[in-house]
Design a protein around this motif. Structure first.
Motif, short mmCIF file in Angstrom:
data_model
loop_
_atom_site.label_atom_id
_atom_site.label_comp_id
_atom_site.label_asym_id
_atom_site.label_seq_id
_atom_site.Cartn_x
_atom_site.Cartn_y
_atom_site.Cartn_z
N ILE A 1 1.86 6.50 -7.12
CA ILE A 1 0.81 7.44 -7.53
C ILE A 1 1.27 8.88 -7.33
O ILE A 1 1.08 9.74 -8.21
CB ILE A 1 -0.49 7.18 -6.74
N GLY A 2 1.91 9.16 -6.20
CA GLY A 2 2.38 10.52 -5.93
C GLY A 2 3.42 10.97 -6.93
O GLY A 2 3.37 12.10 -7.44
N VAL B 1 -2.03 12.33 1.50
CA VAL B 1 -1.67 10.92 1.74
C VAL B 1 -0.41 10.72 2.58
O VAL B 1 0.12 9.61 2.63
CB VAL B 1 -1.49 10.18 0.39
N VAL C 1 1.14 4.16 -3.05
CA VAL C 1 1.00 5.60 -2.81
C VAL C 1 2.21 6.36 -3.34
O VAL C 1 2.07 7.43 -3.95
CB VAL C 1 0.79 5.88 -1.31
N GLU C 2 3.41 5.80 -3.13
CA GLU C 2 4.62 6.44 -3.66
C GLU C 2 4.58 6.50 -5.18
O GLU C 2 4.97 7.51 -5.78
CB GLU C 2 5.86 5.68 -3.19
N ILE D 1 0.15 7.70 4.94
CA ILE D 1 0.29 6.33 4.44
C ILE D 1 1.76 5.98 4.19
O ILE D 1 2.29 5.03 4.76
CB ILE D 1 -0.53 6.13 3.15
N SER D 2 2.42 6.74 3.32
CA SER D 2 3.79 6.38 2.94
C SER D 2 4.85 7.36 3.43
O SER D 2 6.03 7.06 3.41
CB SER D 2 3.89 6.28 1.42
N ARG E 1 0.83 -1.21 0.00
CA ARG E 1 0.00 0.00 0.00
C ARG E 1 0.86 1.26 0.00
O ARG E 1 0.59 2.22 -0.71
CB ARG E 1 -0.92 -0.01 1.21
N LYS E 2 1.92 1.24 0.81
CA LYS E 2 2.84 2.39 0.85
C LYS E 2 3.48 2.61 -0.52
O LYS E 2 3.60 3.75 -0.99
CB LYS E 2 3.94 2.15 1.89
N CYS F 1 5.11 10.28 1.92
CA CYS F 1 5.18 11.22 0.78
C CYS F 1 6.60 11.62 0.42
O CYS F 1 6.95 12.79 0.42
CB CYS F 1 4.35 12.47 1.04
#
Length: 243
Positions: free
Chosen positions: A15-16, A64, A12-13, A67-68, A8-9, A70
């Motif tokens: 996607i960011g 976000v 997110v990385e 979550i990670s 999941r982390k 960022c």
């Protein structure tokens, strides 16, 4: 970030970094295409791209960051690993995710603005019109990454500073882009540098090592700088307790 899976982390990385590439590189590519007809000078170009990168990061951070963390940048990810904030497996997973995200972003931009090869070339300027050469570029990139990473490490050291970390890092991103763009096109982000190189000609691709080496040196200096400053933090806390 306890209880959040590595998958999941990493997503997110990815996607960011994807959105950073889409908006940042997309704006840069769009301005490059329209420059001939608009007569846009390098100062205005740098300001627009810098604002785009910085605002995008700030929005993503506060959306976000829980979550990670960022990072969205292998340089920041490496610094967090060196300072033992993340594990070795997280380092590897994050960097792969960031490169995939950046590559997907540049590929997406290429379908909106121009062909992928030209998007990659448009993001490189080491030996272009505002060339400063490889050695000076390494030094400049190291300084820019140093500022960016030091800002992130400094505002993530204490819990009370994390609330401003998004703004601090976003502003640092604006600064390094604003200053560096006229000289090198500015990456300060190896995932975007690598992804842009993948979509460029060989005469552009061979410049990649300059940005990767500069980023590694910048991370090294930032970690050392943060370590030195941490000693001062401990001294201040000791004096406060004594008083």
């Amino acid at each position: 970030m306890n209880g959040i899976t590595l998958t999941r982390k990493s997503i997110v990385e990815a996607i960011g970094t994807f959105f950073l590439a889409v908006f940042g590189c997309g704006m840069g590519a769009l301005l490059s295409v329209s420059n001939a007809s608009s007569g846009l000078d390098i100062t205005h170009y740098s300001i627009i791209v810098a604002l785009t990168y910085g605002i995008t990061y700030i929005i993503l951070y506060y959306a976000v960051s829980g979550i990670s963390g960022c990072f969205f940048n292998p340089a920041i990810t490496l610094a967090m690993a060196v300072t033992k904030k993340i594990s070795g497996i997280e380092l590897l997973s994050y960097i792969i995710a960031e490169i995939i995200g950046a590559a997907a972003g540049i590929s997406f931009v290429s379908r909106l603005v121009m062909n992928a090869k030209n998007v990659g070339a448009a993001t490189y300027a080491v030996f272009g019109d505002y060339s400063i050469g490889a050695v000076k570029t390494i030094c400049l990139e190291a300084i820019l990454v140093f500022i960016l990473v030091l800002s992130f490490l400094g505002t993530n050291k204490k819990r009370e500073f994390k609330r401003i970390s998004g703004f601090s890092t976003g502003l640092a991103m604006m600064l390094v882009t604003l200053f560096g763009a006229p000289f090198t096109g500015t990456f300060a982000n190896p995932s975007i540098a690598i992804s842009a190189a993948l979509f460029a000609d060989m005469n552009v691709r061979y410049q990649l090592w300059v940005f990767v080496l500069g980023a590694i040196l910048g991370v090294l200096f930032a970690v050392i700088g943060r370590w030195v400053l941490s000693k001062d933090d401990a001294l201040v806390e000791y004096i406060d307790r004594e008083q």
